[in-house]
Enzyme design. Structure first.
Site, mmCIF file in Angstrom:
data_model
loop_
_atom_site.group_PDB
_atom_site.id
_atom_site.type_symbol
_atom_site.label_atom_id
_atom_site.label_comp_id
_atom_site.label_asym_id
_atom_site.label_seq_id
_atom_site.Cartn_x
_atom_site.Cartn_y
_atom_site.Cartn_z
ATOM 1 N N ARG A 1 15.770 -8.710 -13.865
ATOM 2 C CA ARG A 1 16.592 -7.722 -13.169
ATOM 3 C C ARG A 1 17.975 -8.323 -12.932
ATOM 4 N NH1 ARG A 1 12.563 -6.130 -8.254
ATOM 5 N NH2 ARG A 1 12.891 -8.364 -7.932
ATOM 6 N N PHE B 1 14.851 -13.914 4.690
ATOM 7 C CA PHE B 1 14.567 -13.221 3.438
ATOM 8 C C PHE B 1 13.327 -12.338 3.551
ATOM 9 C CE2 PHE B 1 17.179 -16.677 1.529
ATOM 10 C CZ PHE B 1 18.106 -15.863 0.905
ATOM 11 N N PHE C 1 16.547 -3.804 15.373
ATOM 12 C CA PHE C 1 15.968 -3.801 14.032
ATOM 13 C C PHE C 1 16.366 -2.565 13.229
ATOM 14 C CE2 PHE C 1 12.861 -6.364 16.437
ATOM 15 C CZ PHE C 1 12.715 -7.464 15.595
ATOM 16 N N TYR D 1 23.597 -3.083 1.027
ATOM 17 C CA TYR D 1 22.740 -3.423 2.176
ATOM 18 C C TYR D 1 23.240 -4.696 2.860
ATOM 19 C CZ TYR D 1 18.800 -5.586 4.574
ATOM 20 O OH TYR D 1 18.004 -6.228 5.493
#
Length: 328
Positions: free
Chosen positions: A281, A168, A72, A140
């Site tokens: 955005r 997600f 992770f 990312y």
């Protein structure tokens, strides 16, 4: 035999640790506590340190009989990744390289990688399938895709089998009420909405209400964090049984709009929760939902907490009892 969980003091990692412990697994955790919390680790053996420290990581493998790795550990803020790409390549990609090299030296040949559906970028279709094009739109997602590719080449060269899980939005908290979501800074919608209910912010910003959706706001896939933890464990069990390497999407199968999340949060908390419409955005797709049919068929995974109200309720229980996160 132990399971090594990297980033096991973080939000999703700590829930995976809890689920492993509930199954009677021996668990070793590596976390530099940059974003993780010592209090989120409910058991196992915690090593505080960085994957990029070869001596430190080598010691972890030497001192423990590790059977498999659930990975992770990564930086995960999209906005930050665009401002400081070097940080993301160094921590995410180089950190994974260091981990794979130590796995190779120790003869550990199983890894479950916590990836992201951000590897797809702007979707060509919805729901997104594992065979769809991968074209990340931010650093990312690009680093996560690079990590996936690196792991695959380590399989070719060294026989390290992998399962990569793409998803997600994680939300919710552990049923025990002992662990939940505590990010600094917080960027996820559900905890941001609940901060309004807690009186920690005046309002929640809704970025655009003119999208081609039923109520005009963006639709996203939300998965309860404990369901995500279960998927990682099922993936490890697949590898233990000799399963081939694979990539799976994880999704609830239900998309919820920003307005729906706010309305459900109002119902759950009993607070009015003020919302303000802001301009869109850049780069926000109208709908992002991943198909998890392959994971359901091959891993036997299905989310147990699919209803948005159940997810928000568990998150609210955590935030109400931990208004300052893990701070004492």
């Amino acid at each position: 035999m132990a399971v090594l969980v990297t980033g096991g003091a973080g939000y999703i990692g700590s829930h995976a640790v809890a689920a492993l412990l509930e199954k009677g697994e021996e668990v070793v955790i590596v976390d530099n506590l940059y974003q993780g919390h010592r209090d989120a680790v409910l058991g196992g053996k915690l090593y505080e340190g960085d994957l990029r420290d070869a001596d430190f990581l080598g010691k972890v493998f030497q001192e423990n009989d590790i059977d498999g790795v659930i990975h992770f550990a990564a930086n995960s803020l999209v906005g930050e990744s665009m401002k400081d790409p070097g940080k993301y390549y160094h921590n995410n990609v180089y950190g994974t390289l260091c981990l794979l090299e130590q796995m190779q030296k120790a003869g550990v040949s199983r890894i479950v990688f916590s990836s992201t559906a951000a590897t797809y970028g702007e979707p060509e279709r919805v729901p997104i399938d594992e065979y769809d094009r991968t074209l990340p739109t931010n650093t990312y997602g690009e680093t996560k895709l690079a990590m996936e590719k690196m792991i695959r080449w380590f399989e070719v060269a060294h026989g390290i089998k992998f399962v990569s899980l793409r998803y997600f939005n994680a939300a919710g908290a552990h049923a025990s009420g002992r662990i939940g979501e505590d990010h600094q800074p917080e960027t996820h919608l559900v905890p941001l909405v609940l901060q309004v209910a807690l009186g920690q912010r005046e309002q929640i910003s809704v970025f655009g209400d003119d999208y081609a959706t039923e109520d005009g706001t963006c639709i996203r896939d939300y998965i309860h964090v404990s369901d995500l933890a279960d998927a990682h464990i099922l993936a490890l069990e697949r590898l233990r049984k000799g399963g081939e390497s694979a990539i799976y999407n994880l999704g609830s199968g239900n998309g919820y709009s920003v307005k729906q999340v706010i309305e459900v949060s109002r119902k759950v908390t009993g607070h009015s929760i003020s919302a303000k419409i802001e301009p869109r955005r850049a780069g926000d797709p109208a709908v992002l939902i991943a198909s998890s049919q392959r994971a359901r068929n091959e891993l036997g995974w299905s989310p147990k907490r699919e209803k948005l109200e159940d997810i928000v309720t568990s998150a609210w229980d955590w935030h109400r009892s931990h208004p300052n996160g893990y701070e004492k």
